[in-house]
Design a protein around this motif. Structure first.
Motif, PDB file in Angstrom:
ATOM      1  N   ASN A   1      -0.580  38.719 -28.575  1.00 22.82           N
ATOM      2  CA  ASN A   1      -0.637  37.284 -28.838  1.00 22.82           C
ATOM      3  C   ASN A   1      -1.867  36.706 -28.143  1.00 22.82           C
ATOM      4  OD1 ASN A   1      -0.254  34.517 -28.989  1.00 22.82           O
ATOM      5  ND2 ASN A   1       1.951  34.641 -28.650  1.00 22.82           N
ATOM      6  N   GLU A   2      -2.830  36.293 -28.921  1.00 24.63           N
ATOM      7  CA  GLU A   2      -4.097  35.807 -28.373  1.00 24.63           C
ATOM      8  C   GLU A   2      -3.916  34.533 -27.547  1.00 24.63           C
ATOM      9  OE1 GLU A   2      -7.656  36.852 -27.454  1.00 24.63           O
ATOM     10  OE2 GLU A   2      -6.520  38.022 -28.905  1.00 24.63           O
ATOM     11  N   GLU A   3      -3.026  33.638 -27.984  1.00 20.55           N
ATOM     12  CA  GLU A   3      -2.793  32.398 -27.249  1.00 20.55           C
ATOM     13  C   GLU A   3      -2.149  32.676 -25.893  1.00 20.55           C
ATOM     14  OE1 GLU A   3      -0.208  28.315 -27.704  1.00 20.55           O
ATOM     15  OE2 GLU A   3      -0.956  29.279 -29.526  1.00 20.55           O
ATOM     16  N   ALA A   4      -1.183  33.588 -25.859  1.00 21.84           N
ATOM     17  CA  ALA A   4      -0.532  33.952 -24.599  1.00 21.84           C
ATOM     18  C   ALA A   4      -1.541  34.610 -23.655  1.00 21.84           C
ATOM     19  CB  ALA A   4       0.634  34.889 -24.855  1.00 21.84           C
ATOM     20  N   LYS A   5      -2.409  35.437 -24.198  1.00 22.07           N
ATOM     21  CA  LYS A   5      -3.432  36.092 -23.376  1.00 22.07           C
ATOM     22  C   LYS A   5      -4.370  35.062 -22.762  1.00 22.07           C
ATOM     23  CE  LYS A   5      -6.553  39.983 -23.454  1.00 22.07           C
ATOM     24  NZ  LYS A   5      -7.058  41.114 -24.199  1.00 22.07           N
ATOM     25  N   LYS A   6      -4.746  34.068 -23.554  1.00 21.06           N
ATOM     26  CA  LYS A   6      -5.646  33.017 -23.060  1.00 21.06           C
ATOM     27  C   LYS A   6      -4.974  32.214 -21.943  1.00 21.06           C
ATOM     28  CE  LYS A   6      -8.704  29.476 -24.849  1.00 21.06           C
ATOM     29  NZ  LYS A   6      -9.172  28.757 -26.032  1.00 21.06           N
ATOM     30  N   LYS A   7      -3.686  31.880 -22.118  1.00 21.02           N
ATOM     31  CA  LYS A   7      -2.961  31.135 -21.089  1.00 21.02           C
ATOM     32  C   LYS A   7      -2.800  31.982 -19.824  1.00 21.02           C
ATOM     33  CE  LYS A   7      -0.458  27.950 -24.026  1.00 21.02           C
ATOM     34  NZ  LYS A   7       0.831  27.413 -24.436  1.00 21.02           N
ATOM     35  N   GLY A   8      -2.569  33.275 -20.003  1.00 18.48           N
ATOM     36  CA  GLY A   8      -2.468  34.180 -18.859  1.00 18.48           C
ATOM     37  C   GLY A   8      -3.764  34.235 -18.070  1.00 18.48           C
ATOM     38  N   GLU A   9      -4.880  34.277 -18.780  1.00 21.27           N
ATOM     39  CA  GLU A   9      -6.187  34.297 -18.113  1.00 21.27           C
ATOM     40  C   GLU A   9      -6.437  32.994 -17.357  1.00 21.27           C
ATOM     41  OE1 GLU A   9      -8.890  35.169 -21.291  1.00 21.27           O
ATOM     42  OE2 GLU A   9      -8.364  37.300 -21.297  1.00 21.27           O
ATOM     43  N   GLN A  10      -6.022  31.873 -17.943  1.00 18.99           N
ATOM     44  CA  GLN A  10      -6.174  30.581 -17.272  1.00 18.99           C
ATOM     45  C   GLN A  10      -5.328  30.523 -16.001  1.00 18.99           C
ATOM     46  OE1 GLN A  10      -5.079  27.821 -20.345  1.00 18.99           O
ATOM     47  NE2 GLN A  10      -7.119  27.827 -21.288  1.00 18.99           N
ATOM     48  N   LEU A  11      -4.100  31.024 -16.094  1.00 20.73           N
ATOM     49  CA  LEU A  11      -3.220  31.049 -14.920  1.00 20.73           C
ATOM     50  C   LEU A  11      -3.796  31.947 -13.834  1.00 20.73           C
ATOM     51  CD1 LEU A  11      -0.588  30.206 -13.565  1.00 20.73           C
ATOM     52  CD2 LEU A  11       0.538  32.075 -14.768  1.00 20.73           C
ATOM     53  N   LEU A  12      -4.293  33.111 -14.227  1.00 17.91           N
ATOM     54  CA  LEU A  12      -4.902  34.024 -13.262  1.00 17.91           C
ATOM     55  C   LEU A  12      -6.113  33.377 -12.593  1.00 17.91           C
ATOM     56  CD1 LEU A  12      -4.882  36.847 -11.985  1.00 17.91           C
ATOM     57  CD2 LEU A  12      -6.411  37.564 -13.826  1.00 17.91           C
ATOM     58  N   ALA A  13      -6.915  32.645 -13.366  1.00 21.40           N
ATOM     59  CA  ALA A  13      -8.094  31.974 -12.808  1.00 21.40           C
ATOM     60  C   ALA A  13      -7.692  30.927 -11.766  1.00 21.40           C
ATOM     61  CB  ALA A  13      -8.908  31.330 -13.927  1.00 21.40           C
ATOM     62  N   LYS A  14      -6.552  30.284 -11.971  1.00 20.86           N
ATOM     63  CA  LYS A  14      -6.076  29.288 -10.999  1.00 20.86           C
ATOM     64  C   LYS A  14      -5.519  29.949  -9.743  1.00 20.86           C
ATOM     65  CE  LYS A  14      -4.846  25.767 -14.391  1.00 20.86           C
ATOM     66  NZ  LYS A  14      -3.733  25.044 -15.033  1.00 20.86           N
ATOM     67  N   LEU A  15      -4.873  31.107  -9.909  1.00 22.04           N
ATOM     68  CA  LEU A  15      -4.210  31.764  -8.778  1.00 22.04           C
ATOM     69  C   LEU A  15      -5.139  32.662  -7.961  1.00 22.04           C
ATOM     70  CD1 LEU A  15      -0.850  32.767 -10.506  1.00 22.04           C
ATOM     71  CD2 LEU A  15      -1.236  30.892  -8.892  1.00 22.04           C
ATOM     72  N   ALA A  16      -6.157  33.204  -8.587  1.00 20.51           N
ATOM     73  CA  ALA A  16      -7.033  34.173  -7.910  1.00 20.51           C
ATOM     74  C   ALA A  16      -7.662  33.627  -6.619  1.00 20.51           C
ATOM     75  CB  ALA A  16      -8.103  34.675  -8.867  1.00 20.51           C
ATOM     76  N   PRO A  17      -8.123  32.372  -6.594  1.00 17.81           N
ATOM     77  CA  PRO A  17      -8.728  31.883  -5.348  1.00 17.81           C
ATOM     78  C   PRO A  17      -7.773  31.823  -4.155  1.00 17.81           C
ATOM     79  CG  PRO A  17      -9.325  30.457  -7.183  1.00 17.81           C
ATOM     80  CD  PRO A  17      -8.284  31.405  -7.684  1.00 17.81           C
ATOM     81  N   ILE A  18      -6.476  31.747  -4.413  1.00 21.10           N
ATOM     82  CA  ILE A  18      -5.520  31.655  -3.304  1.00 21.10           C
ATOM     83  C   ILE A  18      -4.769  32.970  -3.089  1.00 21.10           C
ATOM     84  CG2 ILE A  18      -5.240  29.154  -3.452  1.00 21.10           C
ATOM     85  CD1 ILE A  18      -2.606  29.655  -4.951  1.00 21.10           C
ATOM     86  N   GLN A  19      -5.283  34.044  -3.641  1.00 17.60           N
ATOM     87  CA  GLN A  19      -4.614  35.340  -3.528  1.00 17.60           C
ATOM     88  C   GLN A  19      -4.443  35.769  -2.075  1.00 17.60           C
ATOM     89  OE1 GLN A  19      -6.321  38.451  -5.905  1.00 17.60           O
ATOM     90  NE2 GLN A  19      -5.242  40.062  -4.803  1.00 17.60           N
TER      91      GLN A  19
END
Length: 140
Positions: A99-117
């Protein structure tokens, strides 16, 4: 107690800089674990989600054991988020690739979480230690 230990291990995996600063030879251990990081993250993500579901379903504990219930929910949240961050590659490959839309949302979520890993990893270590202490205090 196992839950706390696994959360501490996940916290160390999520913030390797903390471990490397204390033990220079820890890089060898982390390099051995890296190929399995995706699977480890995937398992912990689902385990954390399951813990969140169980905590919500057992909200009755909040009246008698509020500290334990909050600990349970907090540890499950941190575990799910750290598992998602560490296992995103595997999650994307197995679940989101269709699912391309789910993948895009997952990437956005990862981009938000990565700085606070790193902070989440440290929180995982602290909450994991508290889970062990709380388990001894409330179940001993």
């Amino acid at each position: 107690m196992i839950y706390g230990i696994t959360l501490m291990i996940l916290g160390v995996l999520a913030s390797p800089n903390l471990l490397l600063a204390k033990k220079p030879n820890a890089k060898e251990i982390l390099d051995k674990i890296t190929p399995y990081q995706g699977w480890i993250g995937l398992v912990f993500c689902f385990w954390g989600i399951w813990g969140i579901i169980q905590a919500v379903l057992n909200m009755g504990l909040l009246t008698n054991w509020p500290i334990w219930w909050i600990t349970w929910l907090a540890s499950s949240l941190v575990e799910a988020v750290l598992g998602f961050i560490l296992g995103y590659g595997m999650i994307s490959k197995l679940l989101l690739s269709k699912n391309e839309e789910a993948k895009k949302k997952g990437e956005q979520l990862l981009a938000k979480l990565a700085p606070i890993q790193g902070k989440l990893g440290l929180a995982g270590i602290i909450i994991g230690a508290w889970v062990i202490v709380a388990g001894i205090l409330f179940y001993a």
